[in-house]
Write a protein that holds these residues in place. Structure first.
Motif, PDB file in Angstrom:
ATOM      1  N   LYS A 254       0.847  -1.185   0.000  1.00 16.90           N
ATOM      2  CA  LYS A 254       0.000   0.000   0.000  1.00 16.90           C
ATOM      3  C   LYS A 254       0.884   1.237   0.000  1.00 16.90           C
ATOM      4  O   LYS A 254       2.094   1.162   0.259  1.00 16.90           O
ATOM      5  N   LEU A 255       0.278   2.378  -0.322  1.00 21.04           N
ATOM      6  CA  LEU A 255       0.972   3.662  -0.291  1.00 21.04           C
ATOM      7  C   LEU A 255       0.195   4.626   0.582  1.00 21.04           C
ATOM      8  O   LEU A 255      -1.035   4.687   0.523  1.00 21.04           O
ATOM      9  N   LEU A 256       0.916   5.370   1.399  1.00 22.43           N
ATOM     10  CA  LEU A 256       0.343   6.417   2.225  1.00 22.43           C
ATOM     11  C   LEU A 256       0.640   7.750   1.546  1.00 22.43           C
ATOM     12  O   LEU A 256       1.800   8.158   1.446  1.00 22.43           O
ATOM     13  N   VAL A 257      -0.380   8.413   1.052  1.00 23.08           N
ATOM     14  CA  VAL A 257      -0.199   9.649   0.294  1.00 23.08           C
ATOM     15  C   VAL A 257      -0.336  10.839   1.244  1.00 23.08           C
ATOM     16  O   VAL A 257      -1.406  11.071   1.813  1.00 23.08           O
ATOM     17  N   VAL A 258       0.761  11.584   1.412  1.00 22.21           N
ATOM     18  CA  VAL A 258       0.780  12.753   2.291  1.00 22.21           C
ATOM     19  C   VAL A 258       0.960  14.004   1.437  1.00 22.21           C
ATOM     20  O   VAL A 258       1.032  13.935   0.208  1.00 22.21           O
ATOM     21  N   GLU A 259       1.047  15.168   2.095  1.00 23.58           N
ATOM     22  CA  GLU A 259       0.988  16.420   1.349  1.00 23.58           C
ATOM     23  C   GLU A 259       2.336  17.076   1.083  1.00 23.58           C
ATOM     24  O   GLU A 259       2.417  17.945   0.218  1.00 23.58           O
ATOM     25  N   PRO A 340       1.756  14.885   9.369  1.00 19.03           N
ATOM     26  CA  PRO A 340       2.489  13.627   9.600  1.00 19.03           C
ATOM     27  C   PRO A 340       3.867  13.841  10.218  1.00 19.03           C
ATOM     28  O   PRO A 340       4.297  13.045  11.071  1.00 19.03           O
ATOM     29  N   ASP A 341       4.552  14.906   9.814  1.00 23.60           N
ATOM     30  CA  ASP A 341       5.882  15.183  10.337  1.00 23.60           C
ATOM     31  C   ASP A 341       5.841  15.408  11.839  1.00 23.60           C
ATOM     32  O   ASP A 341       6.568  14.770  12.611  1.00 23.60           O
TER      33      ASP A 341
END
Length: 574
Positions: A254-259, A340-341
């Protein structure tokens, strides 16, 4: 450009490639006769449905429908263009691709641009490690990044000197920097685009640098700026961090798409290596198609503020036309004020991954967003929910998922209680500060006795023997008798076994497919079973009433004993 490669060469190339060896070098294959089987690399599955036919030169997945030859396998798995896949296979086979002159010139032009960008990447990395990069190194250290992660993502530094990169670039590469916008000649003289910034190289799936992102270390009005689009960089098609994720993880589930760039890198620093970032202002269909070439499970992660919810809405709407069966999309909305950071540094990897595991599925997120601000106790608002959701569902391709979501919409617009009692931390206002309202009186569903017995058998198959006994004494229970006799013959005693048998036995499906066609509303389970038990074991009063009615109908011919029974039955009612 695929047409510029002779078809005869492509056919010869495919003949030379051992498909089982090629695919087996990337996933684990198991021999199955003359063929091979494996768990499909293009979607999540536990039971192998991916078949390889080396003698025929193709593969096929019976789960997701993936199908093709060696070229298509490399393209889908590696995210390559047609030409890149052919070149990759040609190198494996020791062959040279016979491009024509026009194609060679076009490829040479593309390589000259990437060569210039690769030089710029090395220059920025050297600047970060050099004397001028001290402030940038301190900044990255404060953000919690160590040397290993900095090297993995090839972070760099662009000094404040306006022409540092251009001055250091060899003459044969200067044009390439200008054509990609890394150096600007807008005012008649060269000037570096990136100045006093931490540099994030954007690499394609082959690991070639195609653009840059830069974060200011000063008080520039624009915190981040990106390279302009060029012949080698189209921001809607590129995904930041995808190359690094593929290098770290042998197989992406899977991929976690962040900004943002730093979100990707901070998550990798904490051991979460499947995070990527799209480069557009919103996740559009090109972004999604780029992601779907690699995985079928995507989790979108957005900040929990209004801007984050708007971005999530755009991603959801752009995904509608792509939502085929087998595609798994989720949405993770972070607490307001967090990204997320900051969050992964605050709570650590395990806690953050728990959030990812608990992300909201696409279907639920859609209905939650469309229900926001609506009081679903009111018929008008239930109608408003349908007017919002129906156009979105109509954009989806025909699939089991769309059918299920359509039924969910109808359920929410009619039976709002189950939805509104759901607990969660979503920001909607339908579950708080609810005043007492006048509720509608429930109308009991009236069914035929035959239908009641059939529904009861579906809920409790162990009633089959009793139903058969009752049904044989009356012609009004034909369907129930047929259903009960079949259950008895199959020796079914529990609902789970019954449902499985009805689902997988073709003859059973055809036999009982139309059994409930005349039922518009299904009553609650307990009501059904109570009604069935009443039919199977009438209570004393019901028995008295039935016997009394029978005696009265034959009053003129009653014997003395029957007349006495009639008097006794009548006296019990007083």
């Amino acid at each position: 450009m695929s047409g510029l490669i002779p078809q005869r060469f492509i056919e010869d190339l495919l003949d030379r490639i051992d498909l089982a060896e090629l695919i087996g070098s990337r996933i684990q294959l198991k021999k199955a006769g003359a063929n091979y089987k494996a768990c499909c690399p293009f979607h999540d599955e536990k039971t192998p449905s991916f078949n390889v036919r080396p003698d025929k030169g193709f593969y096929h997945c019976f789960g997701c429908g993936a199908h093709g030859d060696a070229i298509s396998f490399i393209r889908e798995l590696e995210g390559l263009s047609f030409n890149e896949a052919v070149e990759d296979l040609a190198r494996r086979a020791g062959m040279e691709v016979p491009y024509d002159q026009a194609a060679r010139q076009e490829m040479q032009q593309s390589r000259s641009l990437t060569d210039a960008l690769e030089f710029a990447n090395r220059f920025y990395q050297a600047s970060l490690a050099g004397p001028q990069g001290g402030f940038a190194r301190d900044y990255l250290s404060q953000r919690g990044l160590d040397d290993n992660i900095i090297q993995q993502y090839q972070l760099g530094f662009a000094s404040g000197t306006g022409t540092a990169l251009f001055d250091a670039t060899p003459a044969d590469l200067k044009t390439g920097l200008t054509e990609t916008g890394t150096v600007s000649d807008k005012y008649g003289r060269p000037r570096d685009l990136f100045r006093n910034r931490v540099m994030f190289p954007i690499r394609n799936t082959r690991g070639k640098t195609v653009a840059f992102g830069g974060r200011t270390l000063g008080d520039d009005k624009a915190k981040y700026i990106n390279s302009p689009e060029s012949d080698v960089f189209h921001k809607s098609r590129e995904v930041y961090g995808l190359y690094e994720a593929r290098q770290t993880l042998r197989q992406l589930d899977k991929l976690l798409v962040v900004e943002g760039y730093m979100d990707v890198i901070a998550l990798a620093q904490h051991g979460i290596h499947y995070a990527v970032a799209t480069l557009g202002t919103a996740t559009n269909q090109d972004n999604l198609n780029a992601l779907l070439k690699h995985v079928r499970h995507i989790v979108f992660c957005f900040d929990g503020d209004q801007a984050g919810f708007r971005a999530a809405d755009r991603a959801m709407e752009n995904a509608l036309e792509l939502m085929a069966d087998g595609l798994h999309l989720q949405f993770l909305m972070l607490p307001e004020g967090e990204d997320p950071d900051t969050l992964v540094r605050k709570e650590g990897r395990e806690a953050f991954e728990e959030r990812v595991q608990g992300a909201t599925p696409f279907s639920r997120f859609l209905f939650e967003r469309q229900s926001e601000g609506l009081d679903l106790d009111l018929p008008e608002n239930r109608g408003e929910l349908r007017s919002r959701a129906e156009p979105l569902l109509n954009k989806m391709p025909k699939s089991t998922l769309r059918d299920a979501m359509w039924h969910e919409m109808l359920r929410l617009c009619s039976n709002r209680k189950q939805w509104q009692d759901r607990k969660g931390d979503y920001k909607g206002n339908w579950s708080k500060d609810r005043k007492n309202r006048v509720t509608e009186e429930r109308i009991d569903v009236r069914l035929s006795k035959d239908s009641v017995l059939c529904l009861a058998l579906l809920e409790s198959p162990d009633l089959a023997a009793d139903v058969s006994e009752l049904a044989r004494s009356s012609r009004q229970f034909r369907r129930a008798l047929d259903f009960a006799d079949w259950i008895t013959g199959q020796q079914i005693s529990d609902k789970k076994t019954l449902v499985r048998k009805l689902a997988f036995d073709r003859q059973a499906r055809e036999r009982f497919y139309h059994m409930f066609d005349d039922i518009e509303h299904i009553p609650p389970r307990e009501s059904t079973l109570d009604a069935a038990r009443e039919l199977l074991s009438p209570n004393e009063e019901a028995s008295r009433q039935q016997r009394l009615a029978a005696l009265l109908r034959n009053f003129a011919n009653l014997s003395s004993e029957e007349r006495k029974e009639l008097r006794d039955l009548s006296n019990r009612a007083q």
